[in-house]
Design a protein around this motif. Structure first.
Motif, PDB file in Angstrom:
ATOM      1  N   TRP A   1       0.862  -1.892   0.104  1.00 55.78           N
ATOM      2  CA  TRP A   1      -0.143  -0.028   0.412  1.00 55.78           C
ATOM      3  C   TRP A   1       0.872   1.203  -0.005  1.00 55.78           C
ATOM      4  N   LEU A   2       0.371   2.418  -0.592  1.00 51.92           N
ATOM      5  CA  LEU A   2       0.812   3.471  -0.527  1.00 51.92           C
ATOM      6  C   LEU A   2       0.404   4.894  -0.466  1.00 51.92           C
ATOM      7  N   ASN A   3      -0.017   6.268   0.184  1.00 52.53           N
ATOM      8  CA  ASN A   3      -0.577   6.798   0.557  1.00 52.53           C
ATOM      9  C   ASN A   3       0.606   8.216   0.301  1.00 52.53           C
ATOM     10  N   ASP A   4       0.301   9.037   1.263  1.00 48.60           N
ATOM     11  CA  ASP A   4       0.453  10.516   1.220  1.00 48.60           C
ATOM     12  C   ASP A   4       2.563  10.794   0.454  1.00 48.60           C
ATOM     13  N   PRO A   5       2.853  11.720  -0.297  1.00 51.99           N
ATOM     14  CA  PRO A   5       3.862  11.891  -0.401  1.00 51.99           C
ATOM     15  C   PRO A   5       4.557  12.439   0.205  1.00 51.99           C
ATOM     16  N   ASN A   6       6.307  12.033   0.696  1.00 52.13           N
ATOM     17  CA  ASN A   6       6.856  12.656   1.654  1.00 52.13           C
ATOM     18  C   ASN A   6       8.437  13.178   1.282  1.00 52.13           C
ATOM     19  N   GLY A   7       8.569  14.097   2.770  1.00 51.02           N
ATOM     20  CA  GLY A   7      10.020  14.949   2.102  1.00 51.02           C
ATOM     21  C   GLY A   7      10.486  14.690   1.122  1.00 51.02           C
ATOM     22  N   LEU A   8       9.787  15.456   0.055  1.00 53.29           N
ATOM     23  CA  LEU A   8       9.961  15.768  -1.248  1.00 53.29           C
ATOM     24  C   LEU A   8      11.171  17.311  -1.211  1.00 53.29           C
TER      25      LEU A   8
ATOM     26  N   GLN B   1      -1.604  -1.283  -4.158  1.00 47.82           N
ATOM     27  CA  GLN B   1      -2.885   0.183  -3.962  1.00 47.82           C
ATOM     28  C   GLN B   1      -2.175   0.696  -4.086  1.00 47.82           C
ATOM     29  N   HIS B   2      -3.065   2.176  -5.166  1.00 48.34           N
ATOM     30  CA  HIS B   2      -2.584   3.378  -5.007  1.00 48.34           C
ATOM     31  C   HIS B   2      -1.335   4.183  -5.547  1.00 48.34           C
ATOM     32  N   CYS B   3      -0.666   5.340  -6.412  1.00 46.54           N
ATOM     33  CA  CYS B   3      -0.141   5.717  -6.591  1.00 46.54           C
ATOM     34  C   CYS B   3       0.260   7.378  -6.455  1.00 46.54           C
ATOM     35  N   LEU B   4       1.484   7.279  -7.374  1.00 49.93           N
ATOM     36  CA  LEU B   4       1.199   8.791  -7.287  1.00 49.93           C
ATOM     37  C   LEU B   4       1.089   9.611  -8.406  1.00 49.93           C
ATOM     38  N   THR B   5       1.039  10.631  -8.339  1.00 48.89           N
ATOM     39  CA  THR B   5       0.869  11.731  -9.220  1.00 48.89           C
ATOM     40  C   THR B   5       1.802  12.007 -10.114  1.00 48.89           C
ATOM     41  N   ILE B   6       1.760  12.114 -11.362  1.00 46.30           N
ATOM     42  CA  ILE B   6       2.846  12.531 -12.064  1.00 46.30           C
ATOM     43  C   ILE B   6       4.122  14.627 -11.520  1.00 46.30           C
TER      44      ILE B   6
ATOM     45  N   ASN C   1     -10.514  -0.152  -5.536  1.00 44.33           N
ATOM     46  CA  ASN C   1      -9.064  -1.420  -6.376  1.00 44.33           C
ATOM     47  C   ASN C   1      -8.760  -2.305  -6.974  1.00 44.33           C
ATOM     48  N   PRO C   2      -9.013  -2.874  -7.966  1.00 46.28           N
ATOM     49  CA  PRO C   2      -8.833  -4.213  -8.331  1.00 46.28           C
ATOM     50  C   PRO C   2      -7.392  -4.427  -8.225  1.00 46.28           C
ATOM     51  N   THR C   3      -6.494  -4.134  -7.858  1.00 52.31           N
ATOM     52  CA  THR C   3      -5.434  -3.923  -7.966  1.00 52.31           C
ATOM     53  C   THR C   3      -4.907  -4.660  -6.745  1.00 52.31           C
ATOM     54  N   VAL C   4      -5.845  -4.454  -5.505  1.00 53.18           N
ATOM     55  CA  VAL C   4      -5.576  -5.552  -4.264  1.00 53.18           C
ATOM     56  C   VAL C   4      -5.953  -6.351  -4.817  1.00 53.18           C
ATOM     57  N   ASN C   5      -5.752  -7.535  -5.841  1.00 52.46           N
ATOM     58  CA  ASN C   5      -6.334  -8.772  -6.211  1.00 52.46           C
ATOM     59  C   ASN C   5      -4.565  -9.013  -6.751  1.00 52.46           C
ATOM     60  N   TYR C   6      -3.551  -8.032  -7.099  1.00 54.71           N
ATOM     61  CA  TYR C   6      -2.868  -8.073  -7.360  1.00 54.71           C
ATOM     62  C   TYR C   6      -1.077  -7.384  -6.034  1.00 54.71           C
ATOM     63  N   LYS C   7      -1.997  -7.597  -5.202  1.00 55.50           N
ATOM     64  CA  LYS C   7      -1.307  -6.773  -3.926  1.00 55.50           C
ATOM     65  C   LYS C   7      -0.742  -5.816  -3.327  1.00 55.50           C
TER      66      LYS C   7
END
Ligand code: FRU
Length: 464
Positions: A38-45, A318-323, A310-316
């Motif tokens: 699992w991924l959430n907030d961007p940090n420490g940019l 979830q989530h991404c960052l924006t460009i 997100n159906p990606t849970v089936n592949y273990k």
């Protein structure tokens, strides 16, 4: 609690999860996604010694959120990325239930990271007013090593009328002072930003608070404060703002106040809150300034507590960052546009005339000089249409609970669409409005009867 040893002991599980991720048909081509988990907030940019460092909230062993660490990728050019080791583990008593969000500030050739150590006490608590610690912790580092963790502020240092939800520190330097902006929820369940001040990045004292004089949510997460063209902006993520037809359509919002503030005198005036994005999956944006004086924004392409999935849970995973997006100011408003490095992803140029179909998911498409209303099929079942001053993103049947988003826009001149296998970022009027969403269609089919597009096929970003 997850420490390096536990993570290493789970090497096999993690390897299996990684293998699964690679099999996902919805895997992304030019977005940063977690290797597994699992991924959430961007940090420490930050940009440090010629390299960009992007950290993020990360649960490597679980496709759902648990044991939050700081994941880490780095890049010199936003095309070739290196997956780095986990940077902060929640491995000591002051962050044992999660190394929560935070930011980076470079001083004297070192990166000062500030983050929130989440601690939950054993017992029957509500974990809002009781039973929780949100410790503000500092790490001084060279981007790679998880060095000593130093406690900077704890519950006792926050004003007495705060709940235990005080988190997500971000630093701003002005006139010899370092100001730390922290998101908070008061005991009256009012969202606000606390500001602490320091001369040395070590000793911070409470300075002031920033809040609205009207009702605007019960919690403000992930504040960010910066100046562009001599104008100050306060980004934050309010929770608990009432939905409206054309605004605030997500469960939680991300946006900014233009702010006139005298940090010394502790006086301020907030302008009108404006959302940064009108799509389904955009939250916890963070900005930083690079050595080219660009203010770059990256956000979590996800939404906490949303009803859609997100159906990606089936592949273990979830989530991404924006460009990465460059911020600029137009008529007092923030605009977001893809950083110029994104153009280096372009492969072939195709002129897609109205009525012509493009049968792939991954592309960049640009329409200019738009005069009238239009309809675009972004996928076989996903459309974007503009009529009578309303832009409608209709996610069709296969978007796992995402339905419709509507935005009021007086006039549309141009649209730039970045389409990835399972992600869309739509920039309107050179970034005046943006709609960001995950999308899970089975069939591509980019098509418009009304508009011609300059379309570019795109290379993938590389991870080593
Ligand atoms: C925002 C947020 C932050 C917190 C982090 C925990 O998505 O709730 O407030 O620090 O996520 O992962």
């Amino acid at each position: 609690m997850l420490d390096k040893k536990i993570f290493e002991d789970n090497f096999e599980k993690f390897s299996e999860m990684k293998d699964n991720v690679k099999k996902d048909p919805y895997l992304l081509s030019f977005h940063i996604y977690p290797e597994a988990g699992w991924l959430n907030d961007p940090n420490g940019l930050c940009e440090y010694k010629g390299r960009y460092h992007i950290y993020y909230q990360y649960s490597p062993l679980d496709e759902n959120k648990s044991d939050t660490c700081w994941g880490h990728v780095s890049t010199e050019d936003f095309l070739n990325y290196k997956r780095e080791d986990i940077f902060i583990y929640p491995d000591f008593k002051l962050d044992k239930d999660g190394a929560y969000s935070g930011s980076a500030f470079i001083k004297d050739d070192k990166i000062n990271f500030f983050y929130t150590g989440n601690v939950k006490h054993d017992g029957d608590y509500d974990f809002i007013k009781e039973g929780r610690e949100h410790n503000t912790i500092r790490i001084v580092s060279d981007a790679y090593n998880d060095s000593e963790k130093i406690l900077i502020l704890d519950n006792d240092d926050y004003p007495k009328d705060m709940t235990k939800h005080v988190r997500d520190p971000k630093i701003y330097e002005k006139d010899g002072y370092y100001y730390m902006f922290i998101g908070a929820r008061s005991i009256e369940y009012k969202g606000l930003v606390l500001v602490y001040r320091s001369k040395d990045l070590e000793n911070f004292t409470y300075h002031m608070r920033i809040e609205t004089d009207y009702d605007f949510g019960f919690m403000w997460e992930c504040p960010d404060f910066f100046t562009i063209d001599s104008k100050d902006f306060l980004i934050l993520c309010p929770q608990g703002v009432e939905n409206e037809t054309y605004r605030y359509q997500n469960i939680y919002q991300s946006g900014y106040f233009p702010i006139e503030i005298d940090l010394n005198e502790k006086t301020y005036k907030l302008g009108e809150f404006t959302e940064l994005d009108y799509g389904f999956d955009f939250y916890a944006p963070q900005t930083f300034e690079d050595s080219n004086s660009r203010r770059i924004l990256i956000a979590w392409m996800g939404m906490p507590d949303a009803i859609y999935t997100n159906p990606t849970v089936n592949y273990k995973w979830q989530h991404c960052l924006t460009i990465p997006r460059k911020l600029s100011v137009k008529n007092g408003k923030l605009c977001q546009n893809p950083i110029s490095e994104m153009e280096n992803l372009r492969k072939d140029h195709i002129t897609l005339k109205s009525g012509e179909n493009y049968e792939d998911f991954v592309f960049e498409a640009l329409a200019k000089n738009i005069k009238y209303s239009f309809e675009i099929n972004l996928r076989s079942d996903v459309s974007l249409s503009y009529n009578d001053g309303i832009l409608v993103l209709d996610m069709g049947d296969s978007s796992f609970g995402r339905d419709i988003r509507q935005v009021k826009i007086d006039k549309i001149n141009d649209i730039r669409i970045y389409s990835d296998k399972s992600a869309l970022e739509i920039f309107v009027n050179e970034g005046e409005y943006v709609l960001t969403s995950r999308v899970y269609s089975e069939n591509a089919g980019f098509y418009s009867e009304d508009l011609d597009f300059d379309l570019y096929t795109l290379n993938s970003i590389d991870f080593i």
